[in-house]
Structures are given as C-alpha cells and as structure tokens.
Design an enzyme around this catalytic site. Structure first.
Site, PDB file in Angstrom:
ATOM      1  N   ASN A  45      23.176  46.536  44.880  1.00  0.00           N
ATOM      2  CA  ASN A  45      24.380  46.401  46.104  1.00  0.00           C
ATOM      3  C   ASN A  45      24.278  44.966  46.377  1.00  0.00           C
ATOM      4  OD1 ASN A  45      25.834  46.945  48.313  1.00  0.00           O
ATOM      5  ND2 ASN A  45      24.107  46.958  49.700  1.00  0.00           N
ATOM      6  N   HIS A  93      24.428  42.281  49.556  1.00  0.00           N
ATOM      7  CA  HIS A  93      24.578  42.704  51.186  1.00  0.00           C
ATOM      8  C   HIS A  93      24.470  41.154  51.805  1.00  0.00           C
ATOM      9  CE1 HIS A  93      23.775  44.304  55.083  1.00  0.00           C
ATOM     10  NE2 HIS A  93      22.790  43.356  55.212  1.00  0.00           N
TER      11      HIS A  93
HETATM   12  C1  GAR Z   1      30.939  41.233  50.871  1.00  0.00           C
HETATM   13  O1  GAR Z   1      30.596  40.319  51.976  1.00  0.00           O
HETATM   14  C2  GAR Z   1      29.813  42.098  51.027  1.00  0.00           C
HETATM   15  O2  GAR Z   1      28.402  41.424  50.892  1.00  0.00           O
HETATM   16  C3  GAR Z   1      29.963  42.820  51.845  1.00  0.00           C
HETATM   17  O3  GAR Z   1      31.263  43.326  52.127  1.00  0.00           O
HETATM   18  C4  GAR Z   1      31.923  42.178  51.628  1.00  0.00           C
HETATM   19  C5  GAR Z   1      32.943  42.483  50.302  1.00  0.00           C
HETATM   20  O4  GAR Z   1      33.794  41.547  50.114  1.00  0.00           O
HETATM   21  N1  GAR Z   1      29.110  44.383  51.819  1.00  0.00           N
HETATM   22  C6  GAR Z   1      28.468  44.881  52.938  1.00  0.00           C
HETATM   23  O5  GAR Z   1      28.610  44.490  54.094  1.00  0.00           O
HETATM   24  C7  GAR Z   1      27.718  46.156  52.646  1.00  0.00           C
HETATM   25  N2  GAR Z   1      26.835  46.563  53.464  1.00  0.00           N
HETATM   26  P1  GAR Z   1      34.573  41.893  48.875  1.00  0.00           P
HETATM   27  O6  GAR Z   1      35.472  43.148  48.892  1.00  0.00           O
HETATM   28  O7  GAR Z   1      35.677  40.821  48.918  1.00  0.00           O
HETATM   29  O8  GAR Z   1      33.842  41.833  47.775  1.00  0.00           O
END
Ligand code: GAR
Length: 205
Positions: free
Chosen positions: A109, A111
């Site tokens: 994952n 984060h």
């Molecule tokens: C990213 O910033 C990722 O780190 C976060 O969601 C975003 C997805 O962006 N994930 C979380 O917060 C998980 N808890 P993306 O769809 O453009 O890759």
C-alpha cells in the site's frame, strides 16, 4: 527467464499512482500488470488503465450485503487474474483481517505520510497542524492493522512556509510517483530492504 510477477492494482480514484506503476513495468522489470480493479464504478483511473491496455474490473462494494461478501468477490476476481502481488494505490476501503491474511506478504500500500505518523485519513492537515518540518509518503506491506505493516520505502519532502493541505499533497504525490515504482521493482525482484528517497535528489523525476 523467470515468469514475471503478476501484479493487480486496486484503486478508488484518479489512479495517478496506478499509471506510474503500470508504466514502470516494461522491459527487464520483473513484474507485469495483469489487472486494475476499482470498487468505484466511475473511478477515473479505470479509463486510464484501459488506455494503457491493462484489463480492468469493478467490484462495487455497494452491491454486496457486507464486507465479507465484498471481499469474497474481490478475492475471486484477483484469483481469476492469477495475481501474485496486489498494489493498493488510493484504494479507499479498509480490508478486514481474513482478506489481508489471504494475501499477507503479497499486498503493498502507499500511504501519504511518514509512517508510523498519521495512519488513516487527513494526513497532510494533521502534519501541518502538528507543525512538522517535513512530510512524505510510505510504501508498506499490508497487515491487519491499518497502515501499520512493515515499511518498505519512504520519500520525504520539506514542509514549506504557507503550505496548505492541498499544496503539501501535491508535492508529496510527486514523490509517491517516484517511490512506489521503485519499491515495486525491488519487491518483485525479492528485495524487501527499506529504501529512502529524498526529494532533494529528485532530478526532475
Ligand atoms: C494518494 O495520495 C495515496 O497516497 C492516497 O490516495 C491518493 C491516491 O491518488 N492513499 C491513501 O490515502 C490511502 N489511505 P491516486 O489515485 O492519484 O493515485
């Protein structure tokens, strides 16, 4: 040559990390993308995956009576794609212990915080409220405790004067796009030693 590691990427949103992962898996890379799956039927990342030629699937959590049924459907879809490794990339459903146990050691994952700081949501606002001098992102192995599995890589960025959660999120996201492909390549090659990326060494990547 060894069979490539078959990677499934799970998304809920725009999928910018997914795109970077897919684009990285070419040439001598030890892995290949076999599926992009979303729990959100209109997630923007699905069209981006299709444009990249990757098979896509939707398992809409709202169509199932409970988490167990949703996760059973998820597992079936991943198994039928013969996925070896799952990359969660902005997948915004918490997965329960039985599902995680089935994939333990085979699920990563990303984060948007420097774990163990700020598990869960609103990471950038929390880093700013705490007055942190730096922020960043982490790639970790998924274990049953939320955002608490072994860290496989981190990228750090300085917090700048005047930063808002949005400006910080943008700068961290650029580093996510460097970090996640780097960690995936290492893990697919069997190397789980943690890697650190410093935004100062970016070179525009
Ligand atoms: C990213 O910033 C990722 O780190 C976060 O969601 C975003 C997805 O962006 N994930 C979380 O917060 C998980 N808890 P993306 O769809 O453009 O890759």
């Amino acid at each position: 040559m060894a069979e490539p590691v078959r990677v499934a990427i799970l998304i809920s949103g725009s999928g910018s990390n997914m795109v970077r992962l897919v684009e990285s898996m070419t040439g001598d890379h030890p892995a290949r993308p076999v599926l992009v799956l979303s729990n959100v039927p209109d997630a923007g990342g699905l069209a981006r995956a299709r444009a990249l030629g990757v098979p896509t699937a939707v398992v809409d959590h709202r169509a199932y009576p409970d988490r167990a049924a949703f996760e059973a459907a998820l597992h079936d879809r991943l198994a039928s794609a013969r996925a070896d490794l799952i990359c969660l990339a902005g997948f915004m459903r918490v997965l329960t212990a039985p599902f995680v146990a089935r994939w333990q050691g085979r699920m990563l994952n990303i984060h948007p915080s420097l774990l163990p700081k700020y598990r869960g949501l609103d990471t950038h606002a929390r880093a700013l409220a705490a007055g942190d001098a730096e922020a960043g992102c982490s790639v970790h192995e998924v274990t049953p405790d939320l955002d608490a599995g072994p860290v496989l890589g981190q990228a750090r960025v300085p917090v700048l004067p005047g930063d808002t959660p949005e400006s910080l999120a943008r700068r961290v996201l650029e580093q996510e796009h460097r970090l996640y492909p780097e960690v995936l390549r290492r893990v697919a090659a069997g190397d789980r030693r943690a890697v650190t990326i410093d935004a100062g060494q970016s070179g525009g990547g």
